[in-house]
Design a protein around this motif. Structure first.
Motif, PDB file in Angstrom:
ATOM      1  N   ASP A  57      47.241 -30.927 -28.469  1.00  0.00           N
ATOM      2  CA  ASP A  57      46.333 -32.050 -28.711  1.00  0.00           C
ATOM      3  C   ASP A  57      47.195 -33.305 -28.613  1.00  0.00           C
ATOM      4  O   ASP A  57      47.971 -33.620 -29.524  1.00  0.00           O
ATOM      5  CB  ASP A  57      45.695 -31.926 -30.094  1.00  0.00           C
ATOM      6  CG  ASP A  57      44.649 -33.007 -30.352  1.00  0.00           C
ATOM      7  OD1 ASP A  57      44.857 -34.147 -29.899  1.00  0.00           O
ATOM      8  OD2 ASP A  57      43.646 -32.697 -31.016  1.00  0.00           O
ATOM      9  N   GLU A 109      46.985 -35.845 -31.397  1.00  0.00           N
ATOM     10  CA  GLU A 109      47.587 -35.358 -32.640  1.00  0.00           C
ATOM     11  C   GLU A 109      49.106 -35.436 -32.571  1.00  0.00           C
ATOM     12  O   GLU A 109      49.771 -35.811 -33.547  1.00  0.00           O
ATOM     13  CB  GLU A 109      47.143 -33.922 -32.895  1.00  0.00           C
ATOM     14  CG  GLU A 109      47.633 -33.342 -34.213  1.00  0.00           C
ATOM     15  CD  GLU A 109      47.106 -31.943 -34.457  1.00  0.00           C
ATOM     16  OE1 GLU A 109      47.908 -31.082 -34.858  1.00  0.00           O
ATOM     17  OE2 GLU A 109      45.895 -31.716 -34.229  1.00  0.00           O
ATOM     18  N   SER A 137      49.591 -24.074 -31.425  1.00  0.00           N
ATOM     19  CA  SER A 137      48.441 -24.752 -30.816  1.00  0.00           C
ATOM     20  C   SER A 137      47.414 -23.745 -30.318  1.00  0.00           C
ATOM     21  O   SER A 137      46.204 -23.932 -30.476  1.00  0.00           O
ATOM     22  CB  SER A 137      48.906 -25.643 -29.662  1.00  0.00           C
ATOM     23  OG  SER A 137      49.778 -26.652 -30.111  1.00  0.00           O
ATOM     24  N   LEU A 180      43.582 -23.268 -31.584  1.00  0.00           N
ATOM     25  CA  LEU A 180      42.493 -23.328 -30.606  1.00  0.00           C
ATOM     26  C   LEU A 180      41.634 -22.066 -30.675  1.00  0.00           C
ATOM     27  O   LEU A 180      40.398 -22.131 -30.600  1.00  0.00           O
ATOM     28  CB  LEU A 180      43.083 -23.497 -29.206  1.00  0.00           C
ATOM     29  CG  LEU A 180      42.085 -23.708 -28.059  1.00  0.00           C
ATOM     30  CD1 LEU A 180      41.328 -25.018 -28.251  1.00  0.00           C
ATOM     31  CD2 LEU A 180      42.819 -23.716 -26.716  1.00  0.00           C
TER      32      LEU A 180
END
Length: 534
Positions: free
Chosen positions: A354, A357, A527, A531
């Motif tokens: 992201d 982020e 990540s 997700l």
């Protein structure tokens, strides 16, 4: 695991049993004997040599099994077998067993004689013994020179002790203590007098071990592929799991050489627990070990309690980027070696990141990886690829080319290795000057027989390595990276076919361990997990 679990134990078929009978018959004929006498069970004082030969012929005992104190099936524990130059005679305690022997060997020895006690004789132990003795007398009619595998060396022991044993073997008079042989000499039974006076007895234990059992036939190879090799493969993949389950991330970097080696050394040590007759328990040729970084350059080094992340790299602050793992079967000839990597040799941006982020965190991929250098890993990988190509070319040449020997196999290995090194930009001179090549063979007792001989029907091992690999990185050019190595166990079949027993072990695996690379990989894993959970 990966389709490599041990399969059901292969059964001995009629063709392979017939070939084994012919080998024994040929040995009897070559020794100019009337027959090879095998007396199992109590009547032969539980002679190990007889049990081994019966198990080899009728149970399919193969490889190391043929050197151990074989446990015969109940229906064979009281059998007597006489192998002649052109036939077979036997006493079997049960009709069912006799039928199985006829089914197994009937095509090879159509005129064989098998004696079986009647139901009444089976029900009465005294009558059964008389029936067995009567059959024994009949099968020895017209025979005067017999071979017997009766001089059995002690279990395990030092090489010096084994040599002393064979220099002064037991007296043939010990055979007179065998109940069946003793009963044969009673008046009114067989030829009166001592058995060893009525027959010229030749010990054939060593000959059977060296010339018969040590030869890998179809059934023995099937046993290797169905049981022995999958067990080694299983422990090899356990070794890979030790590293793989902790990578990516710093946890893998904390693992020591010995911790990574643990599955392989446990497998090897377990194989040494059960000693065999005449086999000296010793580590010969490629003991199991894991070496990291520059330590791979030392062929005599052993695994230590050294963390992968602390192993010496090319320069201070540069972690090691590869390790060499070597595995060995404690009971047989199987050996293998692979070079695996602690770096992927490249960095990839997190595809699951992201971006917003990361910006809020103040994380920058470019900043985090600015000091990362994958040149050493890439150089080692390319050099290793050349080594793999060379070793495989040597095996293919040795199996397929008429007149191949170790010298020509080495030439094939070096040629293929240098060509691959040139194609990958490593350079011929860089690998040729520091290459080490070896090809040897082992017998069924794990004795290294020396240089491999084409067509010898013994498992061979090829090992190729390149040492003194120096870094080409701008920051520490010329510094020692270590060595890369590759080894496989194979058999050159008579048809020219190559049977590579350890081919299924991955030739190259790369883990992300330590440093910026591990941090990037760990972020990508986190990540992806986030997700997937969304």
């Amino acid at each position: 695991m990966n389709g490599l679990e041990p399969r059901a134990r292969p059964e001995l078929g009629t063709r392979q049993a017939g070939l084994r009978l012919r080998r024994l018959q040929a040995a009897v004929a070559a020794a100019k004997l009337d027959g090879l006498l095998l007396v199992s069970g109590q009547d032969g004082k539980y002679n190990v040599g007889s049990a081994q030969a019966v198990a080899y012929l009728l149970q399919g005992a193969s490889n190391r099994e043929a050197a151990e104190a074989v446990h015969l099936a109940d229906d064979l524990s009281d059998a007597v077998v006489l192998v002649t130059p052109a036939g077979l005679a036997a006493y079997m305690p049960r009709a069912e067993t006799a039928a199985q022997v006829y089914e197994l060997l009937g095509e090879t020895a159509p005129g064989m004689q098998v004696w079986v006690p009647t139901r009444e004789e089976v029900a009465d132990p005294d009558l059964a013994e008389e029936a067995k003795l009567g059959a024994f007398v009949q099968m020895l009619r017209g025979k005067f020179a017999l071979g017997m595998p009766w001089v059995v060396p002690p279990v395990g022991g030092e090489e010096k002790g084994l040599k002393a044993f064979f220099s002064k073997p037991p007296s043939p008079m010990e055979l007179e203590q065998w109940p069946l042989l003793n009963a044969y000499g009673l008046e009114g039974v067989g030829r009166a007098g001592f058995f060893t006076q009525n027959f010229k007895v030749t010990d054939m234990y060593a000959q059977l071990q060296e010339q018969i059992y040590s030869q890998v036939d179809g059934h023995a190879m099937e046993h290797v592929m169905a049981e022995v090799a999958p067990t080694m493969h299983q422990h090899w993949f356990e070794m890979m799991k030790v590293v793989g389950q902790k990578a990516p991330g710093s946890a893998a970097a904390a693992l020591t050489e010995r911790q990574v080696l643990e599955p392989l050394i446990s497998y090897f040590s377990y194989g040494l627990l059960r000693p065999a007759h005449g086999v000296t328990q010793a580590v010969t040729m490629m003991p199991p070990r894991v070496l990291v970084g520059a330590r791979t350059n030392n062929d005599k080094a052993s695994s230590e309690a050294l963390a992968l992340g602390a192993a010496p790299g090319a320069a201070p602050g540069c972690p090691a980027v590869h390790f060499v793992a070597e595995a060995a079967d404690g009971r047989g000839a199987l050996r293998c070696a692979r070079t695996y990597f602690l770096s992927q040799g490249q960095l990839t941006r997190n595809p699951f990141a992201d971006v917003e982020e990361e910006a809020e965190e103040g994380y920058s991929f470019d900043t985090a990886t600015a000091s990362w250098d994958g040149d050493d890993a890439v150089l080692l990988m390319r050099t290793y690829a050349a080594v793999v190509a060379g070793a495989r070319a040597a095996m293919a040449h040795f199996a397929a080319d008429t007149g191949a020997d170790v010298k020509s196999a080495r030439a094939a290995a070096v040629g293929a290795m240098c060509d691959t090194a040139d194609a990958l930009g490593v350079g011929r001179a860089a690998v040729e000057r520091s290459a080490k090549f070896a090809m040897w063979e082992c017998d069924h007792m794990n004795h290294v027989e020396g240089a491999a001989v084409k067509g010898s029907r013994r498992l061979k091992v090829v090992r190729l390595s390149v040492h003194d690999i120096k870094s080409r990185s701008v920051s520490h050019a010329g510094k020692l990276l270590g060595a890369v190595a590759y080894a496989d166990t194979f058999l050159d079949a008579p048809s020219g076919t190559l049977l590579n027993v350890t081919a299924c072990l991955p030739p190259l695996v790369a883990f992300s361990v330590g440093g910026a690379e591990a941090a990037v990989a760990a972020r990508a894993a986190a990540s992806f997990a986030a997700l997937a959970a969304a």
